[in-house]
Design a protein around this motif. Structure first.
Motif, mmCIF file in Angstrom:
data_model
loop_
_atom_site.group_PDB
_atom_site.id
_atom_site.type_symbol
_atom_site.label_atom_id
_atom_site.label_comp_id
_atom_site.label_asym_id
_atom_site.label_seq_id
_atom_site.Cartn_x
_atom_site.Cartn_y
_atom_site.Cartn_z
ATOM 1 N N ALA A 130 15.725 5.663 10.947
ATOM 2 C CA ALA A 130 15.127 4.790 11.953
ATOM 3 C C ALA A 130 13.905 4.025 11.462
ATOM 4 C CB ALA A 130 14.745 5.610 13.185
ATOM 5 N N ARG A 131 13.227 4.487 10.434
ATOM 6 C CA ARG A 131 11.987 3.849 10.006
ATOM 7 C C ARG A 131 12.027 3.539 8.517
ATOM 8 N NH1 ARG A 131 12.162 3.096 14.455
ATOM 9 N NH2 ARG A 131 10.732 3.666 16.156
ATOM 10 N N SER A 132 11.162 2.600 8.114
ATOM 11 C CA SER A 132 11.137 2.156 6.720
ATOM 12 C C SER A 132 10.359 3.105 5.815
ATOM 13 C CB SER A 132 10.524 0.753 6.632
ATOM 14 O OG SER A 132 9.198 0.767 7.146
ATOM 15 N N ILE A 133 9.600 4.028 6.397
ATOM 16 C CA ILE A 133 8.806 4.957 5.603
ATOM 17 C C ILE A 133 9.739 5.925 4.883
ATOM 18 C CG2 ILE A 133 7.040 6.752 5.696
ATOM 19 C CD1 ILE A 133 5.960 5.399 8.211
ATOM 20 N N GLY A 134 9.607 6.012 3.575
ATOM 21 C CA GLY A 134 10.428 6.925 2.784
ATOM 22 C C GLY A 134 11.721 6.327 2.267
ATOM 23 N N LEU A 135 12.010 5.060 2.574
ATOM 24 C CA LEU A 135 13.259 4.456 2.110
ATOM 25 C C LEU A 135 13.285 4.252 0.594
ATOM 26 C CD1 LEU A 135 14.089 1.744 4.816
ATOM 27 C CD2 LEU A 135 15.154 3.979 4.477
ATOM 28 N N GLY A 136 12.122 4.281 -0.048
ATOM 29 C CA GLY A 136 12.074 4.116 -1.496
ATOM 30 C C GLY A 136 12.370 5.378 -2.264
ATOM 31 N N SER A 188 5.533 -1.773 8.905
ATOM 32 C CA SER A 188 5.970 -0.412 8.595
ATOM 33 C C SER A 188 5.494 0.619 9.613
ATOM 34 C CB SER A 188 5.455 -0.010 7.199
ATOM 35 O OG SER A 188 4.028 0.051 7.203
ATOM 36 N N GLN A 189 4.903 0.185 10.699
ATOM 37 C CA GLN A 189 4.430 1.148 11.693
ATOM 38 C C GLN A 189 5.605 1.894 12.325
ATOM 39 O OE1 GLN A 189 1.654 -0.397 14.547
ATOM 40 N NE2 GLN A 189 0.726 -1.815 13.085
ATOM 41 N N ASN A 206 0.811 -1.224 0.000
ATOM 42 C CA ASN A 206 0.000 0.000 0.000
ATOM 43 C C ASN A 206 0.838 1.265 0.000
ATOM 44 O OD1 ASN A 206 0.993 -0.412 2.546
ATOM 45 N ND2 ASN A 206 -0.837 0.312 3.611
ATOM 46 N N SER A 207 2.170 1.141 -0.076
ATOM 47 C CA SER A 207 3.029 2.326 -0.069
ATOM 48 C C SER A 207 4.366 1.970 -0.687
ATOM 49 C CB SER A 207 3.229 2.854 1.362
ATOM 50 O OG SER A 207 4.136 3.939 1.375
ATOM 51 N N ARG A 208 4.580 2.402 -1.933
ATOM 52 C CA ARG A 208 5.820 2.075 -2.621
ATOM 53 C C ARG A 208 6.999 2.891 -2.096
ATOM 54 N NH1 ARG A 208 5.979 -1.000 -6.823
ATOM 55 N NH2 ARG A 208 7.848 0.052 -7.592
ATOM 56 N N SER A 209 6.732 3.913 -1.306
ATOM 57 C CA SER A 209 7.826 4.696 -0.737
ATOM 58 C C SER A 209 8.420 4.039 0.502
ATOM 59 C CB SER A 209 7.345 6.108 -0.386
ATOM 60 O OG SER A 209 6.343 6.054 0.616
ATOM 61 N N SER A 210 7.753 3.007 1.029
ATOM 62 C CA SER A 210 8.250 2.268 2.187
ATOM 63 C C SER A 210 8.754 0.900 1.727
ATOM 64 C CB SER A 210 7.151 2.087 3.235
ATOM 65 O OG SER A 210 6.662 3.352 3.657
ATOM 66 N N LEU A 211 9.832 0.433 2.336
ATOM 67 C CA LEU A 211 10.470 -0.803 1.896
ATOM 68 C C LEU A 211 10.501 -1.842 3.010
ATOM 69 C CD1 LEU A 211 13.555 0.618 -0.056
ATOM 70 C CD2 LEU A 211 11.337 -0.074 -0.981
ATOM 71 N N VAL A 212 10.355 -3.102 2.607
ATOM 72 C CA VAL A 212 10.541 -4.246 3.502
ATOM 73 C C VAL A 212 11.908 -4.842 3.187
ATOM 74 C CG1 VAL A 212 9.665 -6.482 4.242
ATOM 75 C CG2 VAL A 212 8.072 -4.699 3.541
ATOM 76 N N ILE A 213 12.820 -4.832 4.161
ATOM 77 C CA ILE A 213 14.187 -5.286 3.935
ATOM 78 C C ILE A 213 14.476 -6.484 4.823
ATOM 79 C CG2 ILE A 213 16.621 -4.635 3.955
ATOM 80 C CD1 ILE A 213 15.763 -1.747 3.657
ATOM 81 N N PHE A 214 14.873 -7.569 4.204
ATOM 82 C CA PHE A 214 15.307 -8.769 4.925
ATOM 83 C C PHE A 214 16.724 -9.115 4.487
ATOM 84 C CE2 PHE A 214 10.951 -9.128 6.040
ATOM 85 C CZ PHE A 214 10.852 -10.013 7.111
ATOM 86 N N MET A 215 17.539 -9.484 5.450
ATOM 87 C CA MET A 215 18.914 -9.865 5.158
ATOM 88 C C MET A 215 19.229 -11.168 5.898
ATOM 89 S SD MET A 215 22.322 -7.446 5.421
ATOM 90 C CE MET A 215 21.460 -6.125 4.583
ATOM 91 N N ARG A 216 19.567 -12.208 5.122
ATOM 92 C CA ARG A 216 19.792 -13.540 5.674
ATOM 93 C C ARG A 216 18.588 -14.026 6.479
ATOM 94 N NH1 ARG A 216 26.184 -13.522 7.610
ATOM 95 N NH2 ARG A 216 27.067 -13.494 5.519
ATOM 96 N N GLY A 217 17.385 -13.701 6.008
ATOM 97 C CA GLY A 217 16.151 -14.144 6.641
ATOM 98 C C GLY A 217 15.718 -13.321 7.833
#
Length: 236
Positions: free
Chosen positions: A119-125, A101-102, A84-95
């Motif tokens: 500090a937050r994932s909002i705007g990482l894109g 995104s709250q 629902n927000s392409r400007s926020s990213l989900v990042i996983f590293m080695r699982g």
């Protein structure tokens, strides 16, 4: 006489072959990449951690302008936008990562821009107008980077102002009405100071037609700007 000429030809051929082999060996030599993953400048080959570095040349070759573009280029790293927000990213590293995104949730992979923690994932894109290097540190990095780096850390280092005056303009086009414009203006070194202005704008159409109101799904329209000033206070 014929045998002597033949031997001379073979000797010349062998010398040319050795010279060509030496030139190829020089071309295949590993380029030294300097990184700051350990909070100090060192060679990538001498840094004793699981580290992947994208230099300015590789960023330009792969068309990387933001963190999301690294997806698919770094092993054991997945970066996807929120539905629902392409400007926020989900990042996983080695699982290891955080799928929430709250603003009340801490990330498991630390993101740093010029050493400043995001500090937050909002705007990482969002686009970063002028990147010099991206460093991907896989695995826990709590010793050097503190908390919220259980999965790893990613450093985004922006380009510093150069000593020489310069102006550059780059325009890219692609499918789905994609286009990008990147403008760089270098002031050059004036006394102890050097400045740089960078502006980037890009857009592309979506890949799913929206029959209702609004843009197509996946469409993007981005603008990014950056002003940097370097002060050489002393020779040190």
């Amino acid at each position: 006489m014929t045998k002597i000429l033949g031997r001379r030809s073979l000797l010349a051929t062998a010398i040319c072959g050795l010279m060509s082999a030496g030139a190829v060996a020089n071309d295949l030599a590993l380029e030294e990449v300097l990184v700051t993953a350990e909070k100090r400048e060192s060679s990538l080959q001498d840094t004793p951690i699981s580290l992947l570095a994208f230099s300015n040349e590789r960023l330009d070759r792969f068309g990387i302008t933001d963190l999301a573009d690294v997806a698919g280029l770094a092993p054991n790293v997945t970066i996807t936008p929120f539905p629902n927000s392409r400007s926020s990213l989900v990042i996983f590293m080695r699982g290891v990562g955080n799928n929430d995104s709250q603003t009340t949730q801490d990330a498991a992979v630390g993101i740093y821009i010029d050493g400043v923690y995001v500090a937050r994932s909002i705007g990482l894109g969002s686009d970063v107008a002028d990147l010099e290097r991206i460093e991907v540190l896989r695995g826990p990095q709590g010793t050097l980077y503190g908390r919220n780096t259980t999965g790893g850390a990613i450093n985004l280092i922006t380009a510093k102002p150069a000593d020489e005056f310069g102006v550059s303009q780059k325009v890219s086009v692609g499918n789905r009405d994609y286009w990008q414009s990147l403008t760089k203006i270098e002031s050059g070194k004036v006394g102890q100071f050097a400045g740089k202005f960078t502006y980037m704008e890009s857009a592309h159409d979506g890949w799913v037609k929206n029959t209702g109101s609004g843009d197509n799904f996946g469409a993007e329209d981005k603008k990014a700007g950056r002003v940097a000033v370097r002060w050489d206070a002393s020779e040190n």
